[in-house]
Write a protein that holds these residues in place. Sequence first.
Motif, short mmCIF file in Angstrom:
data_model
loop_
_atom_site.label_atom_id
_atom_site.label_comp_id
_atom_site.label_asym_id
_atom_site.label_seq_id
_atom_site.Cartn_x
_atom_site.Cartn_y
_atom_site.Cartn_z
N LYS A 147 -45.35 1.83 -91.29
CA LYS A 147 -44.78 1.33 -92.54
C LYS A 147 -45.88 0.96 -93.53
O LYS A 147 -45.84 1.36 -94.69
N HIS A 148 -46.82 0.14 -93.04
CA HIS A 148 -47.93 -0.29 -93.90
C HIS A 148 -49.24 0.22 -93.32
O HIS A 148 -49.84 -0.48 -92.50
N ASN A 206 -46.20 -1.82 -86.57
CA ASN A 206 -45.81 -1.70 -87.99
C ASN A 206 -46.80 -0.92 -88.86
O ASN A 206 -46.73 -0.96 -90.08
N LEU A 255 -50.70 -7.25 -96.59
CA LEU A 255 -50.73 -6.96 -95.16
C LEU A 255 -51.69 -7.93 -94.48
O LEU A 255 -52.79 -8.19 -94.97
N GLU A 281 -47.57 -4.25 -101.08
CA GLU A 281 -47.34 -5.52 -100.40
C GLU A 281 -48.65 -6.08 -99.85
O GLU A 281 -49.67 -5.41 -99.84
N GLU A 340 -41.80 2.17 -96.68
CA GLU A 340 -40.34 2.09 -96.54
C GLU A 340 -39.68 1.67 -97.84
O GLU A 340 -38.70 2.27 -98.27
N TYR A 398 -49.71 -0.34 -99.29
CA TYR A 398 -48.45 0.23 -99.76
C TYR A 398 -47.45 0.19 -98.62
O TYR A 398 -47.77 0.50 -97.48
N ASN A 399 -46.21 -0.21 -98.92
CA ASN A 399 -45.13 -0.18 -97.95
C ASN A 399 -44.35 1.12 -98.16
O ASN A 399 -43.70 1.29 -99.20
#
Lengths: 320, 320, 320, 320
Positions: B97-98, B94, B289, B287, B282, B279-280
């Motif tokens: 994304k992050h 992931n 993490l 957010e 998507e 930062y996300n």
Amino acid sequence: MNSFGNKFRISIFGESHGKSVGVIVDGCPAGISLCEDDFITDLLRRKSGAKGTTTRIEGDIPLIKSGVFNGKTTGAPILIEFENQNTRSKDYSNLIKHPRPSHSDFVAQKKYNGFQDYRGGGHFSGRITLGLVAAGVIAKKIISDIHITATLTQVAGNTNIDEEINNAIKNKDSVGGIIECVAKNMPIGLGEPFFNSVESQISSLAFSIPGIKAIEFGVGFAATKMTGSKFNDAIIDKKGTTKTNNAGGINGGISNGNNLIFRVAVRPTASIYSKQETYNFENNKIETLKIKGRHDLCIALRVPVIIEAITAIALADFSL
Amino acid sequence: MNSFGNKFRISIFGESHGKSVGVIVDGCPAGISLCEDDFITDLLRRKSGAKGTTTRIEGDIPLIKSGVFNGKTTGAPILIEFENQNTRSKDYSNLIKHPRPSHSDFVAQKKYNGFQDYRGGGHFSGRITLGLVAAGVIAKKIISDIHITATLTQVAGNTNIDEEINNAIKNKDSVGGIIECVAKNMPIGLGEPFFNSVESQISSLAFSIPGIKAIEFGVGFAATKMTGSKFNDAIIDKKGTTKTNNAGGINGGISNGNNLIFRVAVRPTASIYSKQETYNFENNKIETLKIKGRHDLCIALRVPVIIEAITAIALADFSL
Amino acid sequence: MNSFGNKFRISIFGESHGKSVGVIVDGCPAGISLCEDDFITDLLRRKSGAKGTTTRIEGDIPLIKSGVFNGKTTGAPILIEFENQNTRSKDYSNLIKHPRPSHSDFVAQKKYNGFQDYRGGGHFSGRITLGLVAAGVIAKKIISDIHITATLTQVAGNTNIDEEINNAIKNKDSVGGIIECVAKNMPIGLGEPFFNSVESQISSLAFSIPGIKAIEFGVGFAATKMTGSKFNDAIIDKKGTTKTNNAGGINGGISNGNNLIFRVAVRPTASIYSKQETYNFENNKIETLKIKGRHDLCIALRVPVIIEAITAIALADFSL
Amino acid sequence: MNSFGNKFRISIFGESHGKSVGVIVDGCPAGISLCEDDFITDLLRRKSGAKGTTTRIEGDIPLIKSGVFNGKTTGAPILIEFENQNTRSKDYSNLIKHPRPSHSDFVAQKKYNGFQDYRGGGHFSGRITLGLVAAGVIAKKIISDIHITATLTQVAGNTNIDEEINNAIKNKDSVGGIIECVAKNMPIGLGEPFFNSVESQISSLAFSIPGIKAIEFGVGFAATKMTGSKFNDAIIDKKGTTKTNNAGGINGGISNGNNLIFRVAVRPTASIYSKQETYNFENNKIETLKIKGRHDLCIALRVPVIIEAITAIALADFSL
């Protein structure tokens, strides 16, 4: 090795009291406007004459000898030459016998078996940085979207720089300082992992400037006193802007689009007018030396524009 | 650019979770004894397993694939390969994304258009420094008269290193530190003026190590608070021994025969186990993490042998 | 120096009878599809097994060790390794005493003071060209618009190649040949004036292939018998198409958009099965040598794909 | 890329009708005697004025601008500059519209987007080889034990060179020729396997000379018509002397101590005084061009000393 760069390649030459100093820039794209006047602003910033700088004042007139046609770069190598005019070479005749402390005299004598041009430090002189400044002017045109500013932030540990210059004059001593460089409007992705990281290339160039003894990126040494939760720079938007910029705009050796920030330490000038101990290689005794010649007492005053130049050179090399 | 050096040339390769990592050393003279066992001491110093280091423990078995015959180097390129074995790649899925704060995830995604191997940092991983350590073992044999020692002198600003490691474990945080490197029995004359100065080459290599944010030679930044009369190192004998060594053994970019001394700053490890903002990409929101995977909380513990290695690499390159 | 290239950089390693041979490709852009199968066609063209080639048949299985993730290049260095399997090293034990005529045995012994891996020519072996072919496969993907074809046009001065191979087998002798390479659909502007001219880079790579003794571009040596009015290639349209192509598609070192054409001479293989005179360095007498081992009698049969590879490598380096 | 060399490094600059042309030599050892007069013999051999050469006669006075002190090299970069004096630039104004056949005009226009200095070929001019000759003079001093001689052996396929020059003058045409270079008293062991083979480096430099279209070492292309039993050079004494020298003194890319021998093909000069077809890029029609300016009709007459120079440069780079 007097050359640097992969795509934007510079080769410097010259000696303090020789005929000329300068640089060849190879790899500059064709079609960039360039004339002698373009160099004036940066050359003046490097020039001596201000309080704390040497009384040797050179014209520093740049002569473009090749690579420019009808006011534009042609894609061929650009030779910029500066003739030396105001030299007083007899001042340096005894440096072989008594090498000046913390100067290159001793290592040059050993490395070149006595054949070095010892006048005014020869090829080790700060005067050779004229070529760096000239190359920097061209580099700045290539990366014209990036704005680079280097500032002398302290002298002798004091932000009141004038006060420290006056002290040094009074004491016939010399002082150093810290220069901070910020490059704004950086693109994302300059630099390579490992040996051509942004830090590697900039530091390599920075340490080619006589008198630089340290460099730190972002918060630098202060990072070692921070925990990761404080040091880490959180990304806060899709452009990659970070809330803090402790990393100085570089992750994994690559620019992240935030401001590139670094600081260098300039040591006090080696040549001072007060007496110093040194070794006499003729009679093998420790003696007292009084340096002649004309010298800066705070070379750091003249270095910011050179730091900007080497930053521009490194970034131009990455961006081409 | 994953290669470094003019005469002693190294080329590194590999990814954290790929098949292998390693190095080609080209330019090593023929006739130097070399076998896999020679690498063990330095590899163990770099290895994880101690308190504060990752629980990913790799065998780190060096395989000499070329350039050695009958126990001696042949003059041909030496490939040293380390197979990766203990990888858990699903942990990293992931990161696109992050991106992890202060890690290379974001810049790698942008620079390589999403094609980078993101598992464990891929080619940006500290695991790639295995190749540096291996090259350093060979380099040390070439400059065997010089004795290089790098030591972790502080963690989180504290010389009681164990205390700070315990704090970090307790706080699920990470810490950095300062490493000092001293090379004794230096010859006079290594290095070149300007771009291949001793400082330029060592700093260029040092900043290729993930996590290094600053370097200073001799007294470094402290030089900026000294006057020239205090900073200058007086020569006191015909070998060039100096009374003080504020310059760290280098004048004009060239070794002066005194001890080479420098310090580097290792930032706190970017990966921490406590929650962080990021930062996300998507949903375009900031957010929280929580990083998975296995990580060092003080990478500085494992860096001293790498600093020795890069010092040996730079000095071997100069001395050949 | 086992590395070549400025942007597309290759570093080769290995020995004929060592553990493996191969190449690191650094500077390949991210996002190019690449898997082991992509190498098969070119590797098979280089492979032995046909009449006139050695009975040593190797699997030549390419192992991609780094730089590829999910079937695409990542931008990180790509290591391609080929393990050696079918070696019979005892065949070579007496080459130190009696160096093979026109082989590298003598110069390797002198240059590396006897530490070279002499088995099968060691690092001087034609087997090292596997790395070139592998790098060529990647390079061809980068310059996929250009179509490169190299063909063996004569053996022993005869265009009936089969006839000359049969003669050589019958006579226990060896033969050489001429290979012509044509690159179609060339862009205008590849290459640089002077040291990185198209001819300089291609010839430099061509002469790195064991056994190449000559190269000519366009009409080559025949140009010396033509007058300028015959040799000059008249431009006949606005794309720069020329009526003739005596220059082989290059003016001033730079591609002019017409077909790139050059030819190389491959000497007869040095290793022959008939008896030869050589010097015995133990008893200092001229003696008769009968070479053991397994050898090609016409290495030129296997060289066309290597010539294509080096052409692709040079052009990829220019085009990035 | 206007630089060449690893240890003995040259960087050339200049344009035919610009202010000056020349070279920086970096890496020259300190202590070699050098003054302007040392260049005269070789410069005169390159100079025009003889039958078949251009009527543009330049002073070709070498100015040593740096790197020499008290008549000896210092170890710092040596800049040799030649000012252009006898230029008639208005002759070249229409080359953009009608590029001269087989000249660099068309490729330069495309590569540099019209910003090239087109006067007299600009940076593509044979005049830039002055820098090569100057660097060669210095290189010859470094490898003073090796004796290099290059000779024009044929013009237009005829060993009666004078006859062919007269023909060309009469026909307002141009002719090419073959130059053979022999280096005697070669040491064993210069060169490296693969990319820095003796052939690779010499050919790379030879093709940087405008007008060279082919090179062959030893018997060269003729090797392809010989069997191995004829081609192989038998060693006949313990110094490595060979009975024949078909390999031209090189095995495996490395000098074997026998004479280094190679030949290059110089094409007929592109500029001829008779009418030629060319494309008019303004009206898009094929037209007849009559070249103005002053040109050599047999550039090969002036090339031998340049071939000696590049040979010396390559060998000096290997031997340092």
